[in-house]
Design an enzyme around this catalytic site. Structure first.
Site, PDB file in Angstrom:
ATOM      1  N   HIS A 160       0.871  -1.163  -0.006  1.00  0.00           N
ATOM      2  CA  HIS A 160      -0.114   0.024   0.134  1.00  0.00           C
ATOM      3  C   HIS A 160       0.876   1.134   0.111  1.00  0.00           C
ATOM      4  CE1 HIS A 160      -3.764  -2.110   0.723  1.00  0.00           C
ATOM      5  NE2 HIS A 160      -3.374  -2.689   1.584  1.00  0.00           N
ATOM      6  N   ASP A 196      -2.608 -10.727  -2.470  1.00  0.00           N
ATOM      7  CA  ASP A 196      -3.231 -10.106  -1.480  1.00  0.00           C
ATOM      8  C   ASP A 196      -4.727  -9.789  -1.509  1.00  0.00           C
ATOM      9  OD1 ASP A 196      -1.788  -8.754   1.390  1.00  0.00           O
ATOM     10  OD2 ASP A 196      -3.799  -7.962   0.698  1.00  0.00           O
ATOM     11  N   HIS A 198      -6.166  -7.293  -0.685  1.00  0.00           N
ATOM     12  CA  HIS A 198      -6.415  -5.822  -0.778  1.00  0.00           C
ATOM     13  C   HIS A 198      -5.494  -5.720  -1.954  1.00  0.00           C
ATOM     14  CE1 HIS A 198      -6.913  -6.702   3.533  1.00  0.00           C
ATOM     15  NE2 HIS A 198      -7.888  -5.941   3.190  1.00  0.00           N
ATOM     16  N   ASP A 285      -4.207 -12.985   3.291  1.00  0.00           N
ATOM     17  CA  ASP A 285      -5.490 -12.563   3.752  1.00  0.00           C
ATOM     18  C   ASP A 285      -6.812 -12.958   3.031  1.00  0.00           C
ATOM     19  OD1 ASP A 285      -4.679  -8.986   3.500  1.00  0.00           O
ATOM     20  OD2 ASP A 285      -4.520 -10.718   2.108  1.00  0.00           O
TER      21      ASP A 285
HETATM   22  N1  LIG Z   1      -6.690  -0.443   8.220  1.00  0.00           N
HETATM   23  C1  LIG Z   1      -7.617  -1.038   7.089  1.00  0.00           C
HETATM   24  C2  LIG Z   1      -7.082  -2.296   6.475  1.00  0.00           C
HETATM   25  C3  LIG Z   1      -5.970  -2.435   6.099  1.00  0.00           C
HETATM   26  C4  LIG Z   1      -5.575  -3.610   5.430  1.00  0.00           C
HETATM   27  C5  LIG Z   1      -4.206  -4.164   5.037  1.00  0.00           C
HETATM   28  C6  LIG Z   1      -3.863  -5.196   4.440  1.00  0.00           C
HETATM   29  O1  LIG Z   1      -3.820  -6.195   4.546  1.00  0.00           O
HETATM   30  N2  LIG Z   1      -3.156  -4.930   3.120  1.00  0.00           N
HETATM   31  O2  LIG Z   1      -3.153  -5.614   2.224  1.00  0.00           O
HETATM   32 ZN   LIG Z   2      -4.271  -7.345   2.503  1.00  0.00          ZN
END
Ligand SMILES: NCCCCCC(=O)NO
Ligand SMILES: [Zn+2]
Length: 344
Positions: A160, A196, A198, A285
């Protein structure tokens, strides 16, 4: 495959993050890397090595120097004001604001370089983050040197983080640093495939105008899933980069069949691109029991993912990203790596 790991990840152990209007204990915690370490060691996935140290200039190949200077100095700036708790932003630069002038005020600086309040910065954050990038570069150097694959067991995650911003538990984009490392050491074309849950908004934004690094991501649809503001199917790259960015947003709760349809298309595109190297942003995840995500992958799917990545026959670096079902994260990562290794 070789695994690169350092206990220095423990230097980053944020207390709390803002989640649904409350400060809650951080999901991204040291135990995550510990469990992955334990699982890959127990399953004898490969030799576990300490990272080499690289100059910070290798990070600045994909991150803005002023952002890296901020990360290096942030804790001292924060504690110089008398604070001892983790630093979390509460004000951000947003549409219509300027981002060419860095405020003198720490809260202003922190907000300029952040996009969410889930990424606490503490005393050891920079040291852990720098080591995470060293881990990714060590993995890339081993693979450039002839290893078929290597696993960068790093935390905090990175996908991110953009050129000049942190968020989503990420500060430095380890996968982007590794991809650029491949480019700087002989690879003409590099692929970053993000599996991932996200969207890897940071990685996409770093390479969005480039054709020498292709970015593909399979993720929860940003209309409902974090990071919300990037990751749609119509984001295809810009300028030189048109055609070298591919997003596969899938509705929360999507079936594994849909997930692997996306992977199949991504594999076809990667083969057509004739890449010299592959970086996998390996978040697990996507696990059916992950506390903050909504896909259905389990062991068979992780092994299948590993096998399909092996079939690309590319020099490959795996970089750890998300995954918050802490007890299972290690096994899920190991299933991907073993699926890759067993496919030969
Ligand atoms: N705090 C909001 C969720 C952050 C997701 C982090 C993540 O796993 N990114 O791949
Ligand atoms: Zn993630």
């Amino acid at each position: 495959m070789k695994i690169i790991y350092s206990e220095r990840h423990r230097l980053h152990h944020g207390e709390r993050e803002m989640y649904r209007g409350q400060l809650v204990p951080c999901f991204e915690k040291p135990e995550r890397a510990q469990f992955v370490y334990d699982a890959v060691k127990e399953r004898k996935v490969g030799e576990i090595l300490e990272p080499k140290e690289f100059p910070v200039s290798a990070i600045e190949r994909v991150h803005a120097p002023r952002y890296i200077r901020f990360l290096e100095q942030a804790w001292d700036l924060w504690t110089a004001q008398g604070y001892t708790n983790d630093a979390l932003p509460a004000v951000w630069s947003i549409r219509g604001h300027r981002d060419d002038i860095e405020p003198e005020n720490f809260s202003g600086k922190l907000g300029l370089y952040s996009y969410d309040s889930g990424t606490p910065l503490m005393a050891g954050t920079w040291a852990a983050v720098k080591t995470g990038a060293d881990i990714a570069l060590t993995a890339q150097e081993l693979v450039t040197g002839g290893e078929r694959a290597a696993f960068a067991l790093s935390r905090p995650p990175g996908h991110h983080a953009g050129r000049d911003f942190m968020g989503g538990y990420c500060f430095v984009n380890n996968a982007a640093v590794a991809a650029q490392g491949f480019r700087d050491h002989g690879a003409e074309r590099v692929v970053v495939l993000d599996v991932d849950y996200h969207h890897g908004n940071g990685t996409q934004s770093i390479f969005y105008e480039r054709s020498d690094v292709m970015f593909l991501s399979i993720h929860g649809d940003p209309r409902t899933e974090y990071p919300f503001f990037l990751g749609h199917a119509n984001e295809i790259g810009n300028g030189e980069g048109v055609g070298y960015n591919k997003n596969y947003p899938l509705a929360a709760g999507s079936s594994n069949a849909l997930w692997f349809d996306a992977l199949g298309d991504a594999v076809r595109r990667i083969n057509d691109y004739r890449a010299d190297a592959l970086v996998i942003s390996l978040g697990v995840d996507t696990f059916a029991d992950d506390p903050i995500s909504k896909f259905q992958l389990r062991e068979p799917e992780y092994r299948k993912l590993g096998a399909q990545l092996a079939a690309l026959k590319l020099p490959t670096v795996f970089v750890l990203e998300g995954g918050y079902a802490v007890a299972e994260i290690g096994h899920n990562v190991a299933h991907v790596l073993q699926g890759f290794e067993d496919a030969g």
